[in-house]
Design an enzyme around this catalytic site. Structure first.
Site, PDB file in Angstrom:
ATOM      1  N   CYS A 132       6.405  -5.790  -6.570  1.00 35.32           N
ATOM      2  CA  CYS A 132       4.946  -5.893  -6.706  1.00 35.32           C
ATOM      3  C   CYS A 132       4.361  -4.697  -7.453  1.00 35.32           C
ATOM      4  O   CYS A 132       3.158  -4.587  -7.609  1.00 35.32           O
ATOM      5  CB  CYS A 132       4.276  -6.059  -5.355  1.00 35.32           C
ATOM      6  SG  CYS A 132       4.461  -4.638  -4.282  1.00 35.32           S
ATOM      7  N   HIS A 139      -4.312   4.277 -10.562  1.00 37.95           N
ATOM      8  CA  HIS A 139      -5.029   3.083 -10.103  1.00 37.95           C
ATOM      9  C   HIS A 139      -6.068   2.602 -11.107  1.00 37.95           C
ATOM     10  O   HIS A 139      -6.422   1.434 -11.135  1.00 37.95           O
ATOM     11  CB  HIS A 139      -5.575   3.315  -8.693  1.00 37.95           C
ATOM     12  CG  HIS A 139      -4.464   3.245  -7.685  1.00 37.95           C
ATOM     13  ND1 HIS A 139      -3.784   4.361  -7.261  1.00 37.95           N
ATOM     14  CD2 HIS A 139      -3.847   2.185  -7.121  1.00 37.95           C
ATOM     15  CE1 HIS A 139      -2.812   3.980  -6.444  1.00 37.95           C
ATOM     16  NE2 HIS A 139      -2.835   2.673  -6.337  1.00 37.95           N
TER      17      HIS A 139
HETATM   18  C1  PEP Z   1       3.690   0.609  -5.810  1.00 36.62           C
HETATM   19  O1  PEP Z   1       3.758   1.765  -5.414  1.00 36.62           O
HETATM   20  O2  PEP Z   1       4.451   0.144  -6.668  1.00 36.62           O
HETATM   21  C2  PEP Z   1       2.638  -0.284  -5.303  1.00 36.62           C
HETATM   22  C3  PEP Z   1       2.641  -1.560  -5.580  1.00 36.62           C
HETATM   23  O3  PEP Z   1       1.655   0.271  -4.564  1.00 36.62           O
HETATM   24  P1  PEP Z   1       0.433   1.136  -5.127  1.00 36.62           P
HETATM   25  O4  PEP Z   1       0.470   1.059  -6.621  1.00 36.62           O
HETATM   26  O5  PEP Z   1      -0.807   0.544  -4.560  1.00 36.62           O
HETATM   27  O6  PEP Z   1       0.725   2.494  -4.595  1.00 36.62           O
END
Ligand code: PEP
Ligand code: MG
Length: 756
Positions: free
Chosen positions: A676, A364
């Protein structure tokens, strides 16, 4: 033995340079295993020779002088085979080579094991004995264990020594450190080493000018901790049986002890700042306690750690209040682990780049760096964190390279690339008002991923057609408790209003895994396979319902809300979530709110749903592929683990085929599919997704114009032909090469490497 091993590794990790680390290894291993000689040979990167770097037992004058090629001597044989060699009488072996300067004619038994880090032989660890004697199996496996554990520490010490010591200077000058690309771009700036508040192990040394003022600062912190401890004793002494508060007496004693306080003051006098001096002395004390036989005394090590943390916290608070200029212009934030809050502490105009030992491209922190448009390299596990504060650093966020004090030629080249990059980014601005259309006229809407209110402006400015993923975790993370319904409504309203009439896809709370809430700790052995995302919120309908109610109310009059459910692994989770959503909707209608039922989508990020994609598509209005988690779960590679980051690749054929299955399954039910995850913002991957038939893409705002350039430069037909070819490839490298080659051929090479 396990305890001894642990304490050796702790000491090696705390060593100030490579020489000290190696001395600790040979002395401690020799005395723990009761052998006559323990030596370490390391590979000299320049000559490719093995050099005797440290020995307890061989003559000191041989250290640094004995050198062997891989095809010379027994030590060379160990390195060559990358396997242990165990002999009762070494001189009998045909590969035995005698070095008179070592005095080793006295020794017969020989056991050598390779020191291997990331598949590369770093050196050889050797035991020798006067007697003709064969080390038993246990000894061999023990030494292999020690070497394997020490390999990381040696690699780290080699890199750290890199700045100070001779050995490393050779290694680093012109040699880049290698990590994983975290966010694209080139940064040239000055390292500012940051550390988690109150984590003593990662505090760097820093020179201090006013020694007396620094000593006063330290004593003031000690005074404050003493007051805190006394207050704690007052607080709890009534509740404790007599004697149990004695622990705190021990704390107070330590806060007055000459060896602790005096030691830190001495170290400051030597020119180190107070936090660095505290680390030095605390580490010594912790080591001393850890080595004690008595269990009670050994546990005192934790007390020292706790106490030091408290002192450090005091020092850091004072430092934070007093220093507005901690971050120079062109700050490159460097640390063992750079967290989202550390990034947020730097004034955005001063932040040039990010480099971190831990993390990878989908952690993240990387996502946040991309959102801010800051070049980042993560997972640089040889990064000499404690040594590079205030040094010149170049961050290449495309290739994952980091240069410390780069030679002038490298610096000149990167300045040129950075200038070209700026020109490219200015040219891209011209695409802002243009539609995201392929050459054959197919519209691929591009949306932005957001999570912070401060992301709204850049997202709108990037020309996003809406929000494809609003991560609701951030407003939950920055509070000290779960935000209430009204509190949430206000946050969501701001986002929905800013984008209306464009759609905003809000994902329900997705905590767990690597996203922890400070006030809702979840302790699990396998957090990514545990209580995460929809699993938590379905177990806590009160949390889920409050969030849905807040979202529905926030959209009143705007009606641009869409809902997205994370971490769906089973169809019943969708059914339950839909029923709770309907319940919230009806309740709000009864309460007189003019709410409308939004479209609801499911994230495809757990492989199980790929095999149930049709029944899943039947239940929802749209699907959104979370390629970050989908890659992690399909390949069984932790998205944050630098050790396996080389295996993590969203262009792995398995991921590509999975995306194709999802698109085909959804098409049968006329359900649109978006991506996404970070794949959507990767120009090479976006070209492939276009060819696979994806309907829309959602990415961090900073990638949006780059991806629009890709979409506008290809026809769907051409992309489909390319995708077909790619589907036959067997490894991620070939796939990436093919896609990047297509971009390069079209004149878009500046999107996937530094420069234009
Ligand atoms: C993903 O897992 O690709 C996603 C968009 O969610 P996150 O990165 O918030 O887990
Ligand atoms: Mg996810």
């Amino acid at each position: 033995m396990l305890d001894i091993l642990r304490s050796i590794i702790q000491e090696v990790n705390a060593a100030r340079n490579l020489d000290q680390a190696l001395t600790i290894i040979v002395e401690r291993v020799k005395s723990a295993l009761l052998v006559d000689v323990c030596s370490v040979y390391l590979v000299d990167q320049d000559s490719g020779e093995l050099v005797l770097m440290a020995s307890d037992g061989l003559l000191p004058e041989s250290i640094g002088f004995v050198r062997l090629k891989f095809d010379e001597g027994l030590v060379g044989l160990v390195a060559q085979r990358a396997e242990p060699i165990n002999l009762d009488n070494a001189p009998d072996h045909p590969r035995y080579r005698y070095f008179p300067e070592t005095g080793e004619e006295w020794y017969h038994a020989f056991l050598g094991v390779p020191i291997i880090h990331h598949r590369q032989v770093l050196g050889v660890l050797v035991l020798q004995q006067h007697a003709e004697y064969r080390y038993d199996e246990d000894m061999v496996t023990l030494l292999v264990t020690i070497a394997a554990q020490l390999a990381g520490a040696i690699a780290h010490a080699e890199a750290s020594g890199g700045i100070d010591g001779l050995q490393g200077k050779r290694r680093l000058d012109g040699y880049p450190l290698k990590g994983m690309p975290g966010a694209p771009g080139v940064a040239i700036g000055r390292a500012v080493v940051v550390h988690p508040h109150a984590d003593i192990d990662s505090i760097p040394d820093r020179p201090v000018e006013d020694v007396v003022a620094e000593q006063d600062r330290f004593m003031a912190a000690i005074g404050a901790v003493k007051r805190d401890v006394r207050a704690m004793v007052d607080n709890i002494s009534d509740a404790l049986p007599n004697g149990d508060s004695a622990l705190f007496d021990a704390y107070l004693l330590m806060l007055d002890s000459d060896s602790f306080i005096g030691g830190v003051l001495d170290n400051i006098r030597g020119g180190n700042w107070a936090p660095g001096a505290l680390r030095v002395v605390a580490t010594e004390h912790i080591r001393a306690f850890n080595e004690m036989e008595d269990l009670y005394l050994r546990e005192r090590a934790e007390d020292v750690r706790d106490l030091s943390r408290r002192v450090l916290q005091q020092l850091q608070q004072k430092q934070k209040q007093g220093k507005g200029d901690a971050y120079p212009r062109n700050t490159v934030l460097v640390g063992e682990e750079i967290t989202a809050s550390m990034l947020a502490e730097v004034p955005p105009a001063r932040l040039a780049g990010v480099v971190s030992v831990r993390g990878s491209s989908t952690s993240h922190t990387a996502i946040l760096a991309r959102a801010l448009g800051i070049p980042a390299v993560l997972g640089v596990d040889d990064l000499p964190v404690a040594r590079i504060n205030e040094m010149d650093v170049i961050v290449d966020g495309y290739s994952g390279r980091v240069y410390v004090n780069a030679p002038s030629g490298v610096k000149r080249e990167y300045k040129r690339l950075k200038k070209e990059e700026q020109e490219l980014s200015n040219e891209l601005q011209e695409l802002r008002g243009l539609e995201s259309l392929t050459e054959d006229g197919i519209r691929i809407p591009l949306y932005a991923n957001t999570g912070l209110v401060s992301d709204i402006r850049p997202s709108i400015e990037s020309g996003a057609e809406g929000i494809g993923l609003y991560r609701t975790e951030f407003p939950f993370m920055i509070r000290e408790r779960f935000p209430g319904e009204e509190e949430q409504r206000q946050v969501y309203r701001q986002v929905l209003e800013a984008f209306a009439p464009r759609p905003v896809t809000m994902r329900t709370l997705d905590v767990g895994g690597d996203k922890a809430l400070p006030y809702f700790p979840i302790k699990e052995d396998n957090p990514f396979l545990g209580w995460r995302g929809i699993r938590i919120t379905l177990d806590h309908p009160e949390i889920f319902l409050a969030q849905i109610r807040a979202m529905l109310k926030a959209s009143v009059g705007l009606n641009n809300l869409q809902l997205l459910l994370p971490m769906i692994s089973t169809l019943s989770e969708v059914d339950e979530a839909l029923s709770l959503i309907r319940r919230a909707y009806h309740e709000l209608l009864e309460e007189g709110e003019a709410v409308v039922l939004p479209k609801v989508g499911a994230m495809v990020e757990v492989p199980s749903v790929i095999y149930q994609i049709e029944p899943l598509a039947r239940r929802v209005d749209f699907l959104s592929i979370g390629s970050n988690d989908l890659t992690q779960y399909l390949l069984a590679v932790d998205r944050n683990n630098a050790r396996v980051a080389g295996l993590y690749d969203s262009l792995h054929p398995a991921v590509v085929h999975a995306v194709r299955l999802v698109v085909e399954g959804a098409r049968n039910h006329r359900v649109p599919v978006s991506v996404c995850g970070e794949m959507a913002g990767d120009p090479a991957a976006a070209l492939l997704l276009l060819g696979l038939g994806i309907n829309s893409l959602s990415m961090s705002a900073s990638s949006l114009l780059r991806i629009k350039w890709v979409i506008r430069s290809f026809s769907r037909r051409r992309a489909r032909t390319l995708a077909k070819k790619v589907m036959e490839m067997e490894d991620p490298q070939s796939i990436r090469r093919a896609l990047q080659g297509a971009l390069e051929k079209e004149g878009l090479g500046g999107l996937v490497r530094a420069g234009k």
